[in-house]
Scaffold this active site. Structure first.
Site, PDB file in Angstrom:
ATOM      1  CB  CYS A   1      11.293 -26.388 -16.439  1.00 60.44           C
ATOM      2  SG  CYS A   1      12.777 -27.392 -16.624  1.00 60.44           S
TER       3      CYS A   1
ATOM      4  NE  ARG B   1      18.353 -34.678 -19.559  1.00 60.22           N
ATOM      5  CZ  ARG B   1      19.137 -33.835 -18.882  1.00 60.22           C
ATOM      6  NH1 ARG B   1      18.621 -32.889 -18.117  1.00 60.22           N
ATOM      7  NH2 ARG B   1      20.444 -33.965 -18.943  1.00 60.22           N
TER       8      ARG B   1
ATOM      9  CB  CYS C   1      13.721 -28.719 -23.582  1.00 60.24           C
ATOM     10  SG  CYS C   1      14.080 -29.859 -22.228  1.00 60.24           S
TER      11      CYS C   1
ATOM     12  CG  ASP D   1      25.946 -34.141 -24.661  1.00 58.21           C
ATOM     13  OD1 ASP D   1      26.480 -35.265 -24.772  1.00 58.21           O
ATOM     14  OD2 ASP D   1      25.487 -33.702 -23.593  1.00 58.21           O
TER      15      ASP D   1
ATOM     16  CB  CYS E   1      14.217 -23.929 -23.126  1.00 57.91           C
ATOM     17  SG  CYS E   1      14.806 -23.125 -21.640  1.00 57.91           S
TER      18      CYS E   1
ATOM     19  CG  ASP F   1      21.951 -31.466 -27.280  1.00 52.88           C
ATOM     20  OD1 ASP F   1      23.129 -31.551 -27.665  1.00 52.88           O
ATOM     21  OD2 ASP F   1      21.619 -31.452 -26.076  1.00 52.88           O
TER      22      ASP F   1
ATOM     23  CE  LYS G   1      27.821 -31.855 -20.701  1.00 54.91           C
ATOM     24  NZ  LYS G   1      27.454 -33.122 -20.013  1.00 54.91           N
TER      25      LYS G   1
ATOM     26  NE  ARG H   1      32.138 -35.792 -15.629  1.00 56.51           N
ATOM     27  CZ  ARG H   1      33.034 -36.392 -16.402  1.00 56.51           C
ATOM     28  NH1 ARG H   1      33.701 -37.428 -15.982  1.00 56.51           N
ATOM     29  NH2 ARG H   1      33.235 -35.926 -17.627  1.00 56.51           N
TER      30      ARG H   1
ATOM     31  NE  ARG I   1      26.553 -40.523 -22.356  1.00 55.32           N
ATOM     32  CZ  ARG I   1      25.507 -39.738 -22.634  1.00 55.32           C
ATOM     33  NH1 ARG I   1      25.614 -38.430 -22.566  1.00 55.32           N
ATOM     34  NH2 ARG I   1      24.361 -40.270 -22.975  1.00 55.32           N
ATOM     35  CE1 TYR I   2      31.629 -37.710 -20.708  1.00 58.33           C
ATOM     36  CE2 TYR I   2      29.681 -37.104 -19.449  1.00 58.33           C
ATOM     37  CZ  TYR I   2      30.451 -36.975 -20.585  1.00 58.33           C
ATOM     38  OH  TYR I   2      30.065 -36.133 -21.586  1.00 58.33           O
TER      39      TYR I   2
HETATM   40  C1  LIG Z   1      27.089 -33.288 -18.853  1.00 61.73           C
HETATM   41  C2  LIG Z   1      27.018 -34.577 -18.221  1.00 61.73           C
HETATM   42  C3  LIG Z   1      27.808 -34.864 -17.090  1.00 61.73           C
HETATM   43  C4  LIG Z   1      28.748 -33.852 -16.486  1.00 61.73           C
HETATM   44  O1  LIG Z   1      29.774 -33.556 -17.397  1.00 61.73           O
HETATM   45  P1  LIG Z   1      30.939 -32.529 -17.031  1.00 61.73           P
HETATM   46  O2  LIG Z   1      31.710 -32.377 -18.297  1.00 61.73           O
HETATM   47  O3  LIG Z   1      31.739 -33.158 -15.932  1.00 61.73           O
HETATM   48  O4  LIG Z   1      30.302 -31.265 -16.580  1.00 61.73           O
HETATM   49  C5  LIG Z   1      27.708 -36.119 -16.545  1.00 61.73           C
HETATM   50  N1  LIG Z   1      26.905 -37.063 -17.078  1.00 61.73           N
HETATM   51  C6  LIG Z   1      26.156 -36.836 -18.171  1.00 61.73           C
HETATM   52  C7  LIG Z   1      25.319 -37.930 -18.725  1.00 61.73           C
HETATM   53  C8  LIG Z   1      26.185 -35.584 -18.774  1.00 61.73           C
HETATM   54  O5  LIG Z   1      25.428 -35.342 -19.855  1.00 61.73           O
END
Ligand SMILES: *Cc1c(COP(=O)(O)O)cnc(C)c1O
Length: 386
Positions: free
Chosen positions: A141, A150, A148, A345, A145, A308, A352, A132, A128-129
């Site tokens: 798990c 997911r 959850c 989120d 929870c 969420d 986020k 990363r 998404r980002y």
């Molecule tokens: C939370 C998350 C991350 C990591 O986010 P950070 O803000 O860097 O901790 C990466 N990808 C996805 C899809 C996430 O939900």
């Protein structure tokens, strides 16, 4: 400096522990109790077992009947010992024992609130980002929870084994040189054996542009027995960061303290993530106790999540106004290290988004009006020569 020592096992185990073993049809043996495989094999999940463990209220009894086929119920014997048998508002019990409200689907509820399926690039890899990715490694798990994010995936067998997916995941990472950070979550990736984890981390580490690997895990609070010296060796070898999930100070037991000591002494950087939950941790007192407790264990609170809007969780969610009020009650009042970033989120895959109590109360002609933690207003002037 105090050395890390194992919590002394009582020679005579508490009556509660014996009760749990009786429900499981097992004789109590401290070595087995401390073995994480034994703990995993003897999780309490059937309504009859919970009926014996706890004085269930009707809403829980109906919840247990209704959640069949939806989100699995599982409680490690370790966690079972921490649940208050008489008080249904016990913060740990509320997190893992379903309520009938789980069957309610609010108009705003979503199956996949964070839109992970949409951003899934290969099965179980969410990109998404820019730099990363999130790797959903396993769907199991130690305990489930009720909130959850997911619940669509965990314990359903839908994710598929990692063995079948890993080659495509590694190929994607190799092809995407912009990815420098891999977050491994699930489920709980620390439920892999040391060998399997070592292999997975080794393959990710072999991708030259991956600089950082982190693991999200709930085992430290639900199954601290999993944190063994040999696991710490694997995590250290691959220079992994850990994000631990904690919700309440009641989770910070001597066993958890010992697990955190092993990890911190082993050089593993530790952060925590907390979900804001109505009736569980939605007060300054509860959150402060949790975050101070974590700092004592060398765990840095990283994120506080607005819960969420997952299907069947509206009874556990609180308002954002409440969350903002809580953050305002922490920031400035205690160590900055004890104040995680409060984030939502964003439903629909927005990622986020940090939310803050208003601190910039005016900004005109290069003059900023800042409200501080005590409510006082201060002025800051921008440089004039820009
Ligand atoms: C939370 C998350 C991350 C990591 O986010 P950070 O803000 O860097 O901790 C990466 N990808 C996805 C899809 C996430 O939900």
């Amino acid at each position: 400096m105090k050395e890390t020592t194992a919590p002394a096992e009582p020679l005579i185990p508490g009556a509660r522990r014996l009760d749990i073993c009786r429900i499981l049809g097992e004789s109590y043996d401290p070595a087995r109790w401390n073995d994480w495989h034994w703990q995993m094999r003897h999780r309490l999940s059937r309504p009859e077992q919970l009926e014996q463990l706890l004085q269930l209220i009707p809403g829980e009894r109906r919840g247990l009947a209704l959640c069949q086929g939806k989100l699995a119920v599982a409680v490690t014997p370790y966690l079972a010992e921490l649940l208050d048998p008489l008080d249904s508002s016990c913060p740990l019990r509320m997190q893992v024992v379903p309520r009938e409200e789980e069957a309610l689907v609010a108009a705003t509820d979503m199956v996949d609130p964070c839109g992970e399926e949409h951003d899934s690039v290969v099965p179980g890899l969410v990109h998404r980002y820019p730099d990363r990715v999130l790797l959903l490694a396993i769907d199991t798990c130690a305990a489930y929870c009720r909130y959850c994010t997911r619940s669509r995936l965990v314990a359903h067998g839908r994710l598929g084994g990692l063995g079948q997916r890993i080659d495509a995941i590694i190929a994607y990472l190799e092809a995407h040189t912009e990815v420098r950070d891999v977050l491994i979550s699930g489920g709980d990736p620390l439920l892999f054996s040391d060998e399997k984890l070592d292999e997975l981390l080794g393959r990710i580490r072999a991708v030259p542009h991956v600089e950082m690997v982190r693991l999200g895990s709930r085992v430290v609070s639900f199954l601290p027995q999993r944190i063994t010296p040999s696991l710490v060796t694997v995590l250290r070898q691959h220079r992994v960061w850990l994000s631990l999930h904690f919700s309440h100070a009641a989770e910070l037991t001597p066993e958890v303290a010992q697990a955190c000591d092993l990890l911190a002494d082993g050089g593993i950087p530790l952060g925590s993530q907390t979900v804001l939950l109505r009736g569980i941790n939605d007060s300054v007192t509860e959150l402060r106790a949790l975050f101070h407790g974590l700092l004592k264990l060398r765990v840095r609170p990283y994120y506080l999540y607005q819960c969420d809007p997952v299907v069947g969780t509206s009874h556990l969610r609180t308002t954002v106004a409440k969350g903002l009020e809580l953050v305002a009650g922490l920031r400035g009042h205690t160590s900055g290290y004890a104040v995680p970033a409060y984030v939502i989120d964003a439903p629909g895959g927005g990622g986020k988004v940090p939310i803050h109590p208003e601190t910039v109360v005016g900004y005109e002609n290069g003059t900023l009006l800042l409200r501080n933690w005590e409510g006082g207003v201060y002025t800051y002037r921008d440089p004039v020569n820009v």
